[in-house]
Design an enzyme around this catalytic site. Structure first.
Site, PDB file in Angstrom:
ATOM      1  N   LYS A  88      39.813  47.933  39.961  1.00  0.00           N
ATOM      2  CA  LYS A  88      41.048  48.120  39.193  1.00  0.00           C
ATOM      3  C   LYS A  88      41.537  49.548  39.421  1.00  0.00           C
ATOM      4  CE  LYS A  88      42.745  47.543  34.413  1.00  0.00           C
ATOM      5  NZ  LYS A  88      42.345  47.264  33.018  1.00  0.00           N
ATOM      6  N   SER A 163      45.035  43.367  31.079  1.00  0.00           N
ATOM      7  CA  SER A 163      45.632  44.188  32.108  1.00  0.00           C
ATOM      8  C   SER A 163      44.894  44.150  33.448  1.00  0.00           C
ATOM      9  CB  SER A 163      45.706  45.625  31.623  1.00  0.00           C
ATOM     10  OG  SER A 163      44.405  46.177  31.500  1.00  0.00           O
ATOM     11  N   SER A 187      41.261  43.229  28.083  1.00  0.00           N
ATOM     12  CA  SER A 187      41.789  43.352  29.445  1.00  0.00           C
ATOM     13  C   SER A 187      40.839  42.914  30.560  1.00  0.00           C
ATOM     14  CB  SER A 187      42.240  44.793  29.704  1.00  0.00           C
ATOM     15  OG  SER A 187      43.507  45.002  29.134  1.00  0.00           O
TER      16      SER A 187
END
Lengths: 509, 102
Positions: A88, A163, A187
């Site tokens: 990420k 996210s 997330s």
């Protein structure tokens, strides 16, 4: 099992590591296979924001050479030696652009590696690139990315969740062996549910936050996202553990989580929180989770109803605590030391320092980030602090006590991860509160600091993944992983070589 | 607890947050934040008298470390991504003149 060159990408990370160590496949072969996959696939998905092909191949060759040098002693190499992963893009990587999917950091090249990044590197992993997310991890659909839209590999008209949507999408579409995400209010777990992978948010403090771009410091945790429970356990072993660079890091030896996977659930008591099953849950999601509960009963677990009476306060509490911390953390993006700077008016007049701050931040942050900075600034403002921020922190205590009480009688909690399967791109962008409700079942876990994970537990009739959530006691990762592994085995989700039995559609030509 | 925010409130919060907002942004934030704060009013009805506020997820005390010199970034590394630098410093726009009356 005979596996062709292209099929290498479907293997689990653990199986890839085993084959590299056994000399059956090289890290270069794996890395080339994934880079080819990304080139074929990611135009449709949008999971990657940065691809580091040359660097990855050089790293793979380095691992292959080290392996050749370790002749007869491959165990001297790390447990992920040669395995291609992606991260990420909120995890700080030395020499590789780290954007947090924000225009304010569009060209930032960090001068250091975060702790989880250096631990993965020490374990021998090969980094393919950086993955899409909601800007600064604020969102539930990855639509708040300032870089590009990411799509759900199962249905490209739908969101991957967020996210950590890029991580979930890349993992399930076999564009990396495994990934790391971050979880502040769901997330990791929510996109894992939307994309049908395993994702774990560790107990607060288990994994270092050093080198993770901060959103809400008392809630943020880094965790593994992968296609199998074994891979999640393996990655957690690598990234967990004390770090003097993080003042909230727990100083305690890290268990070998993989050893817990065979324990089963016989004799465990699993609590089913009433509040997570009470209306508002999509019928297909409810059915799949009910079926999972029945499976656990078959496997010898006892299930009992429990109550977490303050559940309904989690959303307002979270949206005061998290934005308050975010407004403070994001004060560092001021155009002085790195990132974007705007120091001129529209007609090219130089402005002073105060206006430079305002212009830089006004131009650099997207709508959701501005919304949360504003909300947080409001909640912390003198005269409002007691009524909002302090109040939320008190309610946070009540939410934690609910869990403490429940865990006096149960070993684990089980609930849906999300009220619905993946929603359509654009569906919730007009109404921020609607979007916030997508995380309604995952927020409490962060507020209480508990470990939680998503385990895939079925599909809708239209072929969208459904996830169930397991919540554990503080540092109860082993019990949680044991229960997840038992379920995964029982439903036959994973075949030989760690290959998932059901996969999203391939590239539409 | 439910607050109906005015345009002036939003502009004041934006100033505190160092955010330049367009008039359209001020208006949409005004309505959105008002709706979000309404949703939070439910907290006000909850009795939290005497409840300890929770600031951290795990009970902890501040850890001290020995005051030893360790590896750190070089000046050039630290300044490597600076939008503007002067010698060994971050260069910023004029502070004094434009901030009179701030």
């Amino acid at each position: 099992m005979a596996v062709s060159e292209t099929d290498l990408i479907y293997l689990s990370a653990a199986e890839q590591a085993r084959r590299v160590r056994a000399g059956e496949v090289s890290s270069r072969q794996l890395t080339e296979a994934y880079l080819a996959r990304i080139a074929d696939m990611d135009g449709e998905i949008g999971a990657y924001v940065t691809i580091e092909g040359d660097r990855a191949l050089a790293r793979a060759d380095h691992i292959d050479a080290a392996l050749a040098g370790a002749n007869g002693h491959p165990d001297q190499l790390g447990p992920l030696a040669g395995v291609p992963i992606a991260l990420k893009d909120i995890l700080v990587t030395e020499g590789i652009k780290t954007t947090a999917a924000s225009a304010i950091l569009a060209d930032w090249i960090p001068p250091y590696d975060g702790t989880v990044v250096s631990r993965l590197s020490r374990a021998g992993a090969v980094l393919l690139g950086k993955l899409n997310l909601d800007e600064f991890a604020m969102g539930s659909s990855t639509e708040n990315s300032a870089i590009k839209t990411c799509r759900n590999p199962w249905d490209r008209s739908r969101v991957p969740g967020g996210s950590s949507g890029g991580s979930a999408a890349a993992v399930v579409s076999f564009q990396c062996a495994a990934s790391l995400g971050t979880d502040t209010g769901g997330s990791i777990r929510q996109p894992s549910a939307f994309c049908g992978i395993v994702g774990l948010k560790p107990t607060y403090g288990l994994v270092s936050r050093y080198g993770v771009i901060a959103f809400a410091s008392s809630l943020d945790q880094v965790g593994p996202m992968a296609r199998t429970v074994e891979d999640v356990a393996l990655l957690l072993e690598v990234i967990a553990g004390f770090d003097p660079h993080d003042s909230t890091s727990i100083d305690r030896p890290v268990p070998r989580y993989r050893d817990a996977l065979g324990r089963g659930v016989s004799g465990l008591t699993i609590g089913l929180p009433d509040e997570y099953f009470a209306g508002g849950v999509d019928a297909e999601v409810a059915r799949a989770v009910e079926a999972a509960i029945a499976t656990y009963q078959t496997l010898g677990a006892k299930t009992v109803p429990v109550s977490l009476p303050h559940t309904k306060y989690a959303l307002p509490t979270y949206y005061l605590v998290a934005p308050a911390e975010a407004s403070s953390n994001l004060a560092r993006f001021d155009g002085v030391r790195y990132g974007l700077r705007r120091s001129e008016t529209d007609d090219s007049q130089k402005v002073g320092l105060f206006d430079m701050y305002c212009k830089t931040r006004g131009a650099g942050f997207g709508p959701e980030v501005k919304r949360r900075i504003m909300l947080g600034t409001f909640a912390l403002r003198s005269g409002y602090y007691d009524a909002y921020y302090l109040k939320a922190q008190q309610v946070r205590t009540l939410i934690r006590r609910d869990f403490e009480r429940a865990f006096e009688t149960v070993d684990l909690l089980l609930a849906p991860t999300t009220p619905t399967p993946a929603f359509a791109v654009g569906e919730k962008m007009a109404n921020p509160l609607d979007m916030y409700l997508a995380d309604i079942f995952t927020l409490s876990c962060n507020l209480a600091g508990l470990p939680g994970m998503n385990v895939p537990c079925g599909f809708t009739e239209s072929g969208l993944p459904i996830g169930m959530q397991l919540l554990g006691k503080p540092l109860g990762e082993e019990t949680m992983l044991a229960a997840a592994a038992a379920f995964e085995r029982e439903i036959g989700a994973i075949g030989a070589g760690g290959v998932p039995t059901r996969r999203p559609p391939e590239v539409s030509s | 607890m439910a607050e109906s925010l005015t345009q002036k409130d939003v502009e004041e919060i934006a100033r505190l947050a160092r955010l330049e907002l367009s008039p359209d942004e001020v208006e949409s934030l005004r309505t959105e934040l008002t709706a979000i704060l309404e949703h939070m009013a439910v907290l006000q009805a909850l009795d939290t008298e005497g409840v300890e506020p929770m600031t951290h997820a795990v009970p902890m005390h501040l850890r001290l470390r020995p005051d030893n010199v360790g590896p750190s970034l070089s000046v050039d590394q630290a300044l490597g991504d600076a939008p503007d630098r002067a010698d060994e410093y971050f260069q910023v726009p004029n502070i004094i003149k434009t901030n009179v009356g701030e």
